[in-house]
Design a protein around this motif. Structure first.
Motif, PDB file in Angstrom:
ATOM      1  N   VAL A  25      35.990   6.068 -18.613  1.00 61.26           N
ATOM      2  CA  VAL A  25      35.842   5.849 -16.512  1.00 61.26           C
ATOM      3  C   VAL A  25      37.295   5.128 -17.234  1.00 61.26           C
ATOM      4  O   VAL A  25      37.081   3.886 -17.343  1.00 61.26           O
ATOM      5  N   ASP A  26      38.164   5.454 -15.944  1.00 60.86           N
ATOM      6  CA  ASP A  26      39.608   5.155 -15.556  1.00 60.86           C
ATOM      7  C   ASP A  26      39.245   4.114 -14.469  1.00 60.86           C
ATOM      8  O   ASP A  26      40.502   3.222 -14.306  1.00 60.86           O
ATOM      9  N   LEU A  27      38.697   4.374 -13.313  1.00 59.54           N
ATOM     10  CA  LEU A  27      38.104   3.670 -12.269  1.00 59.54           C
ATOM     11  C   LEU A  27      36.859   3.215 -11.888  1.00 59.54           C
ATOM     12  O   LEU A  27      35.919   4.834 -12.136  1.00 59.54           O
ATOM     13  N   ILE A  28      35.713   2.689 -11.490  1.00 67.68           N
ATOM     14  CA  ILE A  28      35.118   2.330 -11.238  1.00 67.68           C
ATOM     15  C   ILE A  28      35.156   2.757  -8.524  1.00 67.68           C
ATOM     16  O   ILE A  28      35.862   1.351  -8.703  1.00 67.68           O
ATOM     17  N   ASP A  29      35.145   3.367  -8.952  1.00 65.31           N
ATOM     18  CA  ASP A  29      34.736   3.415  -7.244  1.00 65.31           C
ATOM     19  C   ASP A  29      33.021   2.733  -6.611  1.00 65.31           C
ATOM     20  O   ASP A  29      32.235   3.549  -6.323  1.00 65.31           O
ATOM     21  N   VAL A  30      33.112   1.415  -6.362  1.00 64.59           N
ATOM     22  CA  VAL A  30      32.106   0.496  -5.433  1.00 64.59           C
ATOM     23  C   VAL A  30      31.687   1.114  -4.564  1.00 64.59           C
ATOM     24  O   VAL A  30      32.432   0.870  -3.386  1.00 64.59           O
ATOM     25  N   SER A  31      30.182   1.418  -4.099  1.00 65.90           N
ATOM     26  CA  SER A  31      29.813   0.961  -3.179  1.00 65.90           C
ATOM     27  C   SER A  31      28.334   1.031  -3.150  1.00 65.90           C
ATOM     28  O   SER A  31      27.563   0.772  -4.620  1.00 65.90           O
ATOM     29  N   GLY A  32      27.228   1.458  -2.748  1.00 64.87           N
ATOM     30  CA  GLY A  32      25.720   1.211  -2.597  1.00 64.87           C
ATOM     31  C   GLY A  32      24.718   1.936  -2.729  1.00 64.87           C
ATOM     32  O   GLY A  32      25.249   3.308  -3.470  1.00 64.87           O
ATOM     33  N   GLY A  33      23.782   1.431  -3.805  1.00 65.11           N
ATOM     34  CA  GLY A  33      22.776   2.406  -3.829  1.00 65.11           C
ATOM     35  C   GLY A  33      21.905   3.135  -3.289  1.00 65.11           C
ATOM     36  O   GLY A  33      23.103   4.118  -2.483  1.00 65.11           O
ATOM     37  N   MET A  34      20.968   3.028  -3.391  1.00 68.02           N
ATOM     38  CA  MET A  34      19.377   3.424  -2.069  1.00 68.02           C
ATOM     39  C   MET A  34      19.861   3.156  -0.547  1.00 68.02           C
ATOM     40  O   MET A  34      19.254   3.668   0.067  1.00 68.02           O
ATOM     41  N   ASN A  35      20.389   2.106  -0.618  1.00 70.37           N
ATOM     42  CA  ASN A  35      20.808   1.921   1.055  1.00 70.37           C
ATOM     43  C   ASN A  35      21.825   2.293   1.369  1.00 70.37           C
ATOM     44  O   ASN A  35      22.924   1.914   2.475  1.00 70.37           O
TER      45      ASN A  35
END
Length: 331
Positions: free
Chosen positions: A250-260
């Protein structure tokens, strides 16, 4: 200013570090792109003010359709409309565009799909009501079919002129359901007893996509790394999983929420997932995107300067105001 600094991903040059993240328009009749969808994205890409647009999640299989008017990338016949969309964005200037591919898993609506919802285990999603029908547990053979469908969808994205592709593994959708202990109760190779098993599906998808698009085509993952609730995934889990994703290609990790999903209870400050994005960024060599609560370019700049992420997503502000890129970035 740091937000103006370019960023390279393989051969692809992003002219700045401001991203329009994927946000559903729910405007595609029968899954197809139309002129209004093209106009919506073209306006936000105007004059290339944004570094990157990631278009809204598109379903890879009808069984994983999240909304009646969700865009499809499940058929070869979708390529023509998707190519029209990427051309509309590219003709506006330097803004690059990624496709986000997804399967809704257990929160796909059976009324929409006309099929029983599926997931890692026959358990209700935290956002589902007790009265809802339990999803059917996917077999190992069915998981392999889905791996191939993710890869085929990525191939269609590349054929459609997208500059890269993003795997949706956040917001409680299928891949996130395998990752979260709240929804994964399996005891096989995709089970919940180790982190490696919880992301085994993800790693197979990454490998399969690489086999289709090649090693130089930009590949991102939107990762719901922490559930922010008891018994769910943790920031420590997120860091270890992100390391595995980066190693896998993977070249890019786009962080966000999980079950929330994409919100965080009692948090509205700019960059409200920064505790997770900062921790991940400290342990991986690939760029990290942080989205959530950012309204101005000054807020984005502060998050970049303080090391919360390498790129900043601006969601609701751009969704609600197509002039945001011109007003904030064209100063």
């Amino acid at each position: 200013m740091k937000w103006k600094e370019p960023l390279s991903i393989h051969h692809l040059m992003l002219t700045n570090r401001i991203v329009m993240p994927p946000m559903a328009t729910r405007a595609a009749s029968h899954g197809y792109i139309d002129e209004e969808i093209c106009k919506y994205y073209q306006k936000r890409a105007e004059k290339g003010y944004l570094g990157l647009i990631i278009t809204e999640h598109m379903y890879i299989d009808k069984q994983g359709k999240a909304d009646p008017n969700q865009i499809s990338i499940s058929r070869n016949g979708d390529i023509g409309g998707l190519r029209q969309l990427t051309r509309c964005i590219h003709r506006e200037g330097s803004t690059r565009v990624f496709a986000q591919i997804n399967h809704a898993g257990s929160i796909a609506d059976p009324i929409v799909t006309r099929q029983q919802a599926v997931g890692p285990s026959p358990v209700l999603h935290p956002r589902q009501k007790q009265s809802q029908v339990l999803p059917r547990e996917l077999s190992v053979e069915e998981i392999q079919v889905l791996v191939a469908e993710y890869a085929a969808a990525a191939g269609r994205a590349k054929a459609s002129g997208y500059d890269g592709v993003e795997i949706h593994a956040a917001h409680g959708y299928l891949l996130n359901q395998f990752y979260s202990p709240l929804t994964n109760h399996r005891n096989d190779a995709y089970g919940c007893d180790t982190l490696e098993k919880r992301v085994h599906f993800h790693l197979q998808v990454i490998h399969a996509i690489r086999m289709v698009v090649g090693t130089a085509y930009p590949l991102a993952i939107r990762f719901g790394g922490c559930d922010y609730q008891p018994g769910g995934s943790t920031i420590n889990d997120a860091v270890e999983a992100a390391k595995l994703f980066a190693t896998a290609g993977v070249d890019l990790i786009d962080v966000s929420g999980g079950m929330n999903f994409f919100v965080r209870q009692d948090h509205t400050e700019p960059g409200y997932f920064r505790d997770m994005s900062s921790a991940i960024r400290h342990h991986v060599s690939v760029p990290v995107i942080l989205t959530g609560g950012v309204q101005t370019v000054e807020q984005a700049e502060d998050l970049l300067v303080t090391g919360a992420a390498d790129m900043i997503g601006v969601g609701r502000a751009i969704l609600q105001d197509a002039e945001w890129p011109k007003r904030e970035l064209g100063k």
